[in-house]
Structure formats: structure tokens, C-alpha cells
Design an enzyme around this catalytic site. Sequence first.
Site, PDB file in Angstrom:
ATOM      1  N   GLU A  63       0.846  -1.194   0.000  1.00 10.52           N
ATOM      2  CA  GLU A  63       0.000   0.000   0.000  1.00 10.52           C
ATOM      3  C   GLU A  63       0.879   1.240   0.000  1.00 10.52           C
ATOM      4  OE1 GLU A  63      -2.406   3.067   0.152  1.00 10.52           O
ATOM      5  OE2 GLU A  63      -3.114   1.035  -0.292  1.00 10.52           O
ATOM      6  N   SER A  77     -19.981   7.229  -0.483  1.00  7.16           N
ATOM      7  CA  SER A  77     -21.281   7.343   0.175  1.00  7.16           C
ATOM      8  C   SER A  77     -21.596   6.188   1.124  1.00  7.16           C
ATOM      9  CB  SER A  77     -22.388   7.436  -0.889  1.00  7.16           C
ATOM     10  OG  SER A  77     -22.162   8.507  -1.770  1.00  7.16           O
ATOM     11  N   HIS A  81     -25.367  -0.757  -2.847  1.00  7.41           N
ATOM     12  CA  HIS A  81     -26.397  -0.685  -3.876  1.00  7.41           C
ATOM     13  C   HIS A  81     -26.970  -2.070  -4.162  1.00  7.41           C
ATOM     14  CE1 HIS A  81     -25.580   3.521  -4.782  1.00  7.41           C
ATOM     15  NE2 HIS A  81     -24.283   3.237  -4.805  1.00  7.41           N
ATOM     16  N   ARG A 362     -13.119   9.093  -7.942  1.00 14.14           N
ATOM     17  CA  ARG A 362     -13.607   7.827  -8.492  1.00 14.14           C
ATOM     18  C   ARG A 362     -12.742   7.436  -9.683  1.00 14.14           C
ATOM     19  NH1 ARG A 362     -19.389  10.536  -9.253  1.00 14.14           N
ATOM     20  NH2 ARG A 362     -19.322  11.689  -7.300  1.00 14.14           N
ATOM     21  N   CYS A 452     -12.464  11.105  23.794  1.00 13.08           N
ATOM     22  CA  CYS A 452     -13.192  11.904  22.808  1.00 13.08           C
ATOM     23  C   CYS A 452     -14.639  12.024  23.272  1.00 13.08           C
ATOM     24  CB  CYS A 452     -13.118  11.256  21.428  1.00 13.08           C
ATOM     25  SG  CYS A 452     -14.140  12.073  20.176  1.00 13.08           S
ATOM     26  N   CYS A 489     -16.263  18.816  17.362  1.00  9.47           N
ATOM     27  CA  CYS A 489     -15.068  19.627  17.605  1.00  9.47           C
ATOM     28  C   CYS A 489     -13.894  19.198  16.739  1.00  9.47           C
ATOM     29  CB  CYS A 489     -14.683  19.612  19.081  1.00  9.47           C
ATOM     30  SG  CYS A 489     -13.630  18.242  19.596  1.00  9.47           S
ATOM     31  N   CYS A 494      -9.417  16.869  22.092  1.00 14.09           N
ATOM     32  CA  CYS A 494      -8.879  15.582  22.540  1.00 14.09           C
ATOM     33  C   CYS A 494      -7.630  15.112  21.813  1.00 14.09           C
ATOM     34  CB  CYS A 494      -9.954  14.498  22.418  1.00 14.09           C
ATOM     35  SG  CYS A 494     -10.548  14.230  20.724  1.00 14.09           S
TER      36      CYS A 494
END
Length: 654
Positions: A63, A77, A81, A362, A452, A489, A494
Site C-alpha cells: 500500500e 457514500s 447498492h 472515483r 473523545c 469539535c 482531545c
Amino acid sequence: MIMNRRTFVGATAGTVAAALLQTNLAACAKQEAYDVVVVGAGVVGCCTARELMRYQLSVLVLEAGADIAMGATRANSGIVHAGYDPTPGTSKAAYNVQGAAMFPAWQADLGFAYFKNGALVLAFDDADRATLEQLHARGIENGASETRVIGQEELRQLEPNVSPEAIGALLVPESGVCDPYGLTYGAAENAADNGAEFLFGQRVVGIECAAGAGASGWRVTTEAGLSVTARTVVNAAGINSDTLNNLVSATKLSIAPKRGEYHLFKNGTGAGPDGADAPFGAPFAHTMFQTPSEKGKGVLVGAVAFGNPFCGPNSVAQESRTDVSTTQDGLDYVLQQASRTWPGAAAAAAAGNVISNFAGLRASNAETGDFVIGPVDDAPGFFNAACIDSPGLASAPAIGTNLAAMVAAYTGAAENPTFNPTRQAPPLLVMMPQEAVDALVAQDARFGNPVCQCCHVSEGELVEALHRSLPVGCLDALKWRTGATMGPCQGGRCTGRILEIIARETGANLREFTKRLDDSALVAGAECEVPAEYANLPAAAAPEADAPFEKPRSSYCIPGPRPAGVYSAQGTIDLMAVTGCAPGTQAVIWGNTALAQECEALLQRLGCAVTHVTDRQLVRVEGTPRVEAAVFEAADGTQTRMPCDLLVVSRDMV
């Protein structure tokens, strides 16, 4: 960078010394030859790695970034689907329907957030209604048969907050929502726990036939200097998958990047009766689409898997494969289009309910628009998972399963009798019933210590994430694995305490620790002597959940990239305290809260040049991976660009 006990990390961020880099490369290269090298640790790459471990294969995942899901997987999103939209007969249609059906079983095995909430595709005129009938027929042909067209009355019964201009909809009950990072994280951890290796910071720059290995052997080299051989290569390199394909094949691919921009709202925005705000939820139970066009499925209004409403994306063609900056025109367009579905969208944004805005790219196929999946005819042993755009998330389990089977057939690999398909998911207290939380706190008091407050993330959850199979190589990795700093925030209260925990648990050098990208170090100034009154400041008791905090840059809907070096005044003070470094050398402070004044005095004390702006509007942030300038606009429209490597936002208290 954080080394982990069980998995292996390659190169660190660019700020880390070359000697340390070489040490890590040597330590990580467990072997020189592998059965499979998977290039890319997005959702498709990690799902493929997980499925490859079902066979007796040695697998290495390379990676380029510091974490999994650094590309399109992290900025989409999150919709699973159902399969009504792809053109029948395409790879998209086949993989979408197959992949969506696999989500319940994968969720049970891997423990990520997923649920079926259904979708509605809205019609606003008779032409839209005719298109919905076509989509219904297409869904049946693709195998997504559980759809039907409904009228305005039933639509209003299902979704009272929908715009009165909507005259009907296609109801898609099989549509779902998932946490894309959670799916990727679960698949990657399961792959690692079954023996796959992951190397981060390894951008692949060369793939060629390996000398002496025959036609089916490949030598893979990275920008960081790593070189390994593999019997097979799986190209899951996202936006750059065409580039890798074109290194080995005469059949060229071409990706046309498309940027999509989003607004993310506070949990509960518009979720109450008549569209009022509520403690939790979103304006709609279903994911709300508009009738699609040639640009895609259009701007949708939905909710992420953890409840926050969002709207987007637009679709903007661009040349750059790295620029994920938001634009004012794009953000305005998204709100305008979302308002067709959700009349309260613009008002919610104006009321300060936006937590963040962001953009993703995309990897659209410039020629056919379809996925390119499978073996490459003129490059034996090279397998593509290229040009994966929507519905890539829904398709990922199927793509991974089928690609792994292809690789196993090519190599003659037998099934792995020790493969364990299940993963013990990390505890996320906000998703657990109270009795389970109480039991966990009784076992380990750190789970009862809030860090947090916005997202209710405890010290115990952070510690757990730091010691799991995959390394935490940057601050954003911990953010996405636990939810810490994702709230209103945005880490302003934090981040300092989180960094203290990282240093305590891992021994990481916080002066070199990055936000996300190479060279995005959290601090950019010289070492300094921490004033006594600020020593151990972030370790103090966490503020009450309802205590005021500085409104972050993202809540002002200010466009631009999301670089390191943009902090609240409190966050800036905390960073200095925990790192022993000035957070920057040239600061711009926007706002005049008491914290802003304290921050200015402290930065000047540390020798940092400070420009304090109180009478102009911040309209744009520039720079990546670290902030380079802030652009302000006066009342008469005059704009001023102010160079900086530290931008402090402290204009309003919330």
C-alpha cells in the site's frame, strides 16, 4: 510510525530518517518471493487478500499510503447498492448483485457496521417517472427484483420530510448502508490474522517479468526501494490501476478521475418531527436518491452507518489523481441539489450543523465505464481489479472472492485447512448496549475513561486499536478505527490526549508522527522548552461532554484540502505540550476568543511569527500535505493570501 507485534510495516512517512526506513524495510521483507502480491489496500484489495488466505498461498499486500483505505474507499457514500442501476450484461451488474448479497454473511464474520435501510429513487416529473420504470425493469434483469414504483402518497407515508415536489419513487428495499472503512479494516485484519503480510508506505513503481522465473513470474519494486518477486500480481491500485496495467500489457486502460464532494452533518440534524433537529438520527430512514443522469446517481441524502446525515456527491472531471480539495462551487452545488430532496438542507448548513466537508476521487473507466476484472491475456499471472468506481463498494466481496478463486486456479493452490473466516471485532462502546459497556468497564477501567467526548470514545478503545493486528501508522488511522476526533469539535479538545496515549503505548516519536500523508507531520516548528504551566496539560481530566469548544474550520464549510497544521487554539496548545515542539514557524490565527489570545502569546513566546486576523472571513485553505496559506476576504470583496504553516481557527465557541 508505529511498529506492531504481529504484522509488518514497510516505509514510514517521509519525515522519518533514512536509516530507520532501511531498518524497517529489512525487518519487513520476511521473504524475497511470494505467491501473490496485491497492490493496493483499499476495499477491493483487502477483500481479495482475505479471500486469498482461504488457499495455501503466501500473500503480500503493498500500500502506498500509511493506512488501509486511503483512496476512494475512505471518501464515498457507503451505500451497498442493490443492483438496479448498472447496465445489464456488464461486470458492474454481475458483481453488484452478487456482492450485495454477501454482506450479511461478511458482517457476521468480520463485525463491521452494516444494515439494510432501503433506498428511494425520487421522481420530480413525468420524465423521471418513466426513467424509474426503466430502472425497475433493469433491476429485474440484473437480479435485483425486489423493487417497485410507488406514488406520492406512499412516498410521503414512508418519508414525511421529503420535498413536496417529489411525485413518486422507486422503492429499493434491498439497498443498505455500511461503514466502508470498517469493512476494509475487518477484511484486512482477518487476512493478517490468517498470515497475509501488509507493508505500508510502499508505492509500486515497477512491475516486470522476473529474470529466471519464467513467463508467469513478476518482480515488483517500490519507490521506497523494496523489491520482491511473485508468481502472481493482483492490481487493486484504485485511481492508478490503469498505470499498473499499462506497465505489463499492450491492452491499455485509461482512467478518467472524477471528484465527488460531500457535506457531513451532526448526528440528529433534521431527524425530528417536521424536520426539526433531534438527539440522534437523520431526516430520512431510507437513502434518498434522485433519478440518475449521465453523470451518475446524482446528489443523494442519506446517513452514514453511525447515524450522521450527509449529502453528496457531485461529479466533476479533473486531471489530478491526488487533489481531493473541496471547492466553493462544488459544495454550494451539493447543497442546492440536496435541497430538492431535503428542503431543510441549506438551512441546516447555515445553522452550523455541518461537521465536515470532504471529497473523494472515483476511478472511472474512460472507455467503457465498466469494471476491468480478471486475468490479463498478454501478461500471464497478472490479474486486474481496475477501474473500480460505483458500485465498487457493494461489489467488493464478490470481486475479492472471484479474483482469489482465479489466482488459486492459476497457481494450483489447494484450500487452506486452517483458514479462520471470523474476526473478533474491536469494542465500540457507542454501538454496545449499556450492560455490555458496564461489563467491559468492570474488566478494564480504561473503557470508563472518556477521551473523545463528542463521539464517546474511551481510553480503552484507543489502547485496544493500537495493539491489534494492523499497525496504526498515522493519526487518521486511529480516528477511522475508533471514531475519535470525528465529532463536532473535530479533535480540538482531545487530540493532545490521544497523542499522549499513542506515545505511552507504542513509544512513537510524536515529533515525526503524521496526520495522514507523507510529510504531514503534526508539528512543523523547532524543539522548544515547554513552559512549566503547560506541562502535562492534555493529561488533565477530559472536559465535560457539554463544555464549550472552538468551532472547527470544517464547520464553516470552508473549501480546500484537509492538510495537517490546521488546529483550534486549544489543540495547538496541547500539541506543543505533548510534543515539545512549536506546532509551526509562521502562524495565522483567525478569531479572537480568549483561547486565541492565549495561543498567540504562547506562540510568540516560542519564537513563532504570528498574524492575527479578526476582521475578515476565511474563504479558502491551501496546501497539502501541510497547510501553506489561508485566504481571507474583506467586506469589500478584496482577498488576501497569507502564507503559513500553522492555521489556528478560534473564531467562535460552540
